[in-house]
Design a protein around this motif. Structure first.
Motif, short mmCIF file in Angstrom:
data_model
loop_
_atom_site.label_atom_id
_atom_site.label_comp_id
_atom_site.label_asym_id
_atom_site.label_seq_id
_atom_site.Cartn_x
_atom_site.Cartn_y
_atom_site.Cartn_z
N PRO A 1 0.84 -1.21 0.00
CA PRO A 1 0.00 0.00 0.00
C PRO A 1 0.87 1.25 0.00
CG PRO A 1 -0.04 -1.07 2.14
CD PRO A 1 0.66 -2.00 1.21
N PRO A 2 0.37 2.35 -0.57
CA PRO A 2 1.18 3.57 -0.65
C PRO A 2 1.41 4.18 0.73
CG PRO A 2 -1.03 3.96 -1.48
CD PRO A 2 -0.93 2.50 -1.24
N ASN A 3 2.56 4.84 0.89
CA ASN A 3 2.88 5.47 2.17
C ASN A 3 2.37 6.89 2.26
OD1 ASN A 3 4.20 3.21 3.07
ND2 ASN A 3 6.18 3.87 2.28
N TYR A 4 2.06 7.48 1.10
CA TYR A 4 1.53 8.83 1.08
C TYR A 4 0.78 8.99 -0.23
CZ TYR A 4 5.87 9.34 -1.56
OH TYR A 4 6.91 9.16 -2.45
N GLU A 5 0.06 10.08 -0.35
CA GLU A 5 -0.79 10.23 -1.53
C GLU A 5 0.05 10.34 -2.80
OE1 GLU A 5 -3.64 13.37 -1.06
OE2 GLU A 5 -4.14 13.24 -3.20
N ASN B 1 10.18 6.09 1.56
CA ASN B 1 10.09 6.65 2.90
C ASN B 1 9.36 7.98 2.85
OD1 ASN B 1 10.89 8.29 5.20
ND2 ASN B 1 12.16 6.54 5.73
N GLU B 2 8.36 8.13 3.69
CA GLU B 2 7.50 9.30 3.59
C GLU B 2 8.24 10.58 3.94
OE1 GLU B 2 5.02 9.70 6.79
OE2 GLU B 2 4.08 11.50 5.92
N GLU B 3 9.10 10.50 4.94
CA GLU B 3 9.83 11.70 5.34
C GLU B 3 10.82 12.11 4.25
OE1 GLU B 3 12.15 11.19 8.85
OE2 GLU B 3 11.70 13.22 9.51
N VAL C 1 3.98 5.53 -5.46
CA VAL C 1 3.97 4.30 -6.25
C VAL C 1 5.20 3.50 -5.85
CG1 VAL C 1 4.04 3.34 -8.56
CG2 VAL C 1 2.87 5.49 -8.19
N ARG D 1 6.81 10.88 -6.19
CA ARG D 1 5.98 9.67 -6.19
C ARG D 1 6.76 8.40 -5.93
NH1 ARG D 1 1.68 9.40 -10.84
NH2 ARG D 1 0.72 8.13 -9.26
N ALA E 1 10.49 11.49 1.14
CA ALA E 1 9.71 12.03 0.03
C ALA E 1 9.48 13.52 0.26
CB ALA E 1 8.38 11.30 -0.08
#
Lengths: 318, 291
Positions: B36-40, B151-153, B43, B147, B155
């Motif tokens: 599943p994606p970590n943020y909007e 890692n969300e941070e 990919v 995208r 990104a």
């Protein structure tokens, strides 16, 4: 979506999220603003509005048309290049075979019926860029020396139609009365009189319709008795090993090529998801039968082991 | 190191379980079953896909430098495994950087009001930025969303780097055409160590001969020297520095302003025009003399 063997021995997605090990950062930054947070996408407006699929996403029926419209407006200009890259050029062979098997055009000097009514009236639905329309006209003129066959190219998307008009300038038909363009929704062909079309073709379009059954019923209405409904569309691959290769190409390489060539990963992700969602060969043949068509033989012909399939139906005589 | 050894261990059940629970950076997944994606907009890509994206976007952006989305994708594809983490850690090591990571400010035309910036006194950061945007005819809204960084941070760090690129232009005074962009990429490479910035330097192949000479003699040495010795530009909280004097900021960061590229080119163009006019006049007079 088809569950592969590996997914059966994997934990489901939500368990993955819960049991993800906590990594030790220097500081856990909790963003004050909700950027880069996993937002659930809310797409339906009211509870009692019907929903349909847009790829793997569920959307309100009223929104699907505009979402598909946005996709095709975005891909219109690089449509042909992308088709060549995604299918490695094989889409040309499919389209050629499709048109040849329909054998449009009849010569008034050799056929008695053609003398009474020269040329076929063909309606090419979702034919925006004109791939099929030009092939139909070329086949009629070169094979049957038929210069009275008329093709109406209908598409819901104005950008695709504009591409078609542009490409028509390179053909001998742009100034003639053999080709016309109309912007319309295939589910509502009120400008086409009933029982007036000899051949109704739809190539790689019906997958995107919100209501396929409505489009099939309209097809049945506008066709003459004895007229032919022909649909070229992506379908299910028969060989399981080839299917695994094909699925990996679809979900991995195609969106990547979309990003690199067209700068639009999401439209091509939608494309491969919509292929996955489309009914298989037998289901679609049954839908065609339900719309009132007579279906010859088993009803379809597989191309490239089922990557694409040609479905045909004939409107029965009264 | 930990990541590589986890993947190479034997496929016993215990290991398999820990592999499945791991985040996309080290988990092996099939393209048919992405995590599943970590943020909007996230990919998750497999290693092969990331490699193909890196190669494809490198070639694509070299052939067509106007494809800013490919340059962005190249940056994201090449930032892992090490470089974006290093940049994020550099942010965490500085108090301002930590505040930026906590607040996560975004730079768009909504969050940064252009009319307000234009009213600031001249030689402030905000006014220089607004003047640079007006001079080059660009807006702060043209940045693509990150995208492909898992890692969300990190990104967000990449997104922040991308959005601050225009501020770096204002800081150094480099213009928006290819010569200025390459010089700025050299500076950013020395400052952030992101591979995409270094790879973008291959675009010198697209420069004209005089531009290349100028680049190698003046701008590349300036970029590398200043980029390495300067403080991390990613740690500048631009939204708070809008009213600071831009020369003070340059002194604090340790960045010298390079020779103004637009003025140099204009001067050379005018000199060439004057020489050409003089030559034509001489030919005409010479012609009349013979007649």
């Amino acid at each position: 979506m088809n569950q592969s063997f590996r997914s059966l021995i994997r934990r489901p997605a939500n368990a993955h999220a819960l049991s993800r090990p906590q990594y030790r950062y220097y500081a856990i930054t909790r963003p004050r603003f909700q950027h880069f947070q996993n937002q659930p996408s809310s797409t339906s407006s009211s509870k009692d509005e019907r929903t349909t699929h847009f790829g793997f996403e569920t959307v309100a029926e009223s929104l699907k048309e505009s979402r598909v419209g946005a996709v095709f407006s975005s891909v219109a200009s690089s449509y042909d290049t992308m088709n060549d890259l995604m299918s490695l050029g094989i889409h040309r062979l499919w389209k050629d075979h499709f048109v040849r098997s329909l054998n449009p055009g009849s010569n008034s000097t050799t056929s008695a019926t053609a003398k009474a009514q020269p040329g076929w009236k063909i309606l090419d639905i979702a034919g925006g860029t004109g791939d099929i329309a030009f092939r139909l006209l070329d086949h009629a003129s070169t094979i049957h020396s038929d210069h009275s066959t008329h093709v109406t190219v209908a598409d819901i998307n104005p950008e695709m139609l504009a591409e078609g008009r542009k490409r028509a300038l390179q053909t001998p038909y742009h100034n003639s009365d053999q080709l016309s363009f109309v912007e319309t929704n295939a589910e509502d062909l009120t400008m086409i009189p009933s029982n007036s079309i000899d051949l109704y073709t739809v190539a790689f379009g019906i997958r995107n319709f919100t209501h396929k059954d409505a489009a099939l019923r309209e097809a049945s209405r506008v066709l003459k008795p004895g007229g032919v409904f022909a649909c070229l569309e992506f379908s299910k691959v028969q060989n399981p090993v080839f299917n695994e290769v094909y699925k990996r190409w679809s979900f991995s390489a195609i969106p990547l090529i979309g990003q690199l060539v067209a700068g639009d990963r999401d439209s091509y992700q939608y494309l491969v998801e919509s292929i996955e969602k489309f009914p298989n060969q037998t289901e679609f043949r049954d839908m065609i039968k339900e719309a009132g068509f007579m279906v010859p033989g088993k009803g379809w012909e597989d191309l490239t082991d089922g990557i694409a399939a040609i479905h045909k139906g004939v409107k029965p005589l009264p | 190191m930990l990541k590589r050894s986890l993947a190479q261990r034997s496929w016993s059940t215990a290991r398999f379980g820990s592999l499945l629970a791991a985040p996309p950076e080290i988990r092996l997944f099939s393209v048919l079953n992405r995590p599943p994606p970590n943020y909007e907009g996230h990919v998750p890509l497999t290693t092969i896909e990331r490699g193909a994206l890196a190669v494809g976007s490198a070639l694509g952006s070299l052939l067509n430098p106007r494809r800013h989305d490919l340059i962005a994708a190249l940056g994201e594809a090449t930032a892992t495994p090490y470089f974006i983490y290093r940049l994020r850690n550099a942010m965490l090591a500085s108090p301002t950087g930590r505040r930026i990571l906590r607040d996560r400010p975004r730079i768009t035309s909504q969050t940064l009001s252009m009319p307000y910036l234009r009213t600031l006194p001249p030689n402030t950061v905000g006014r220089t930025y607004a003047a640079w945007l007006d001079r080059e005819g660009v807006s702060p809204d043209t940045r693509d969303q990150v995208r492909y960084i898992d890692n969300e941070e990190c990104a967000y760090v990449m997104q922040r780097y991308r959005e601050c690129h225009d501020f770096s232009h204002a800081l150094t005074g480099l213009p928006v055409f290819i010569e200025g962009e390459i010089a700025l990429k050299g500076f950013e490479y020395a400052n952030t160590l992101l591979p995409m910035t270094g790879l973008s330097l291959t675009a010198v192949l697209r420069l004209k001969k005089a531009e290349r000479e100028r680049f190698f003699s003046t701008y590349l040495p300036w970029a590398l020297a200043n980029g390495f010795k300067a403080k991390e530009v990613i740690n500048v909280y631009w939204e708070e520095q809008l009213e600071t004097d831009v020369d003070d900021l340059r002194a604090e960061l340790g960045v010298e302003k390079p020779p103004d590229l637009r003025d140099t080119r204009k001067m050379l163009r005018e000199k060439r025009k004057a020489e050409k006019a003089a030559k034509e006049a001489k030919d005409r007079i010479g012609g009349l003399k013979d007649a």
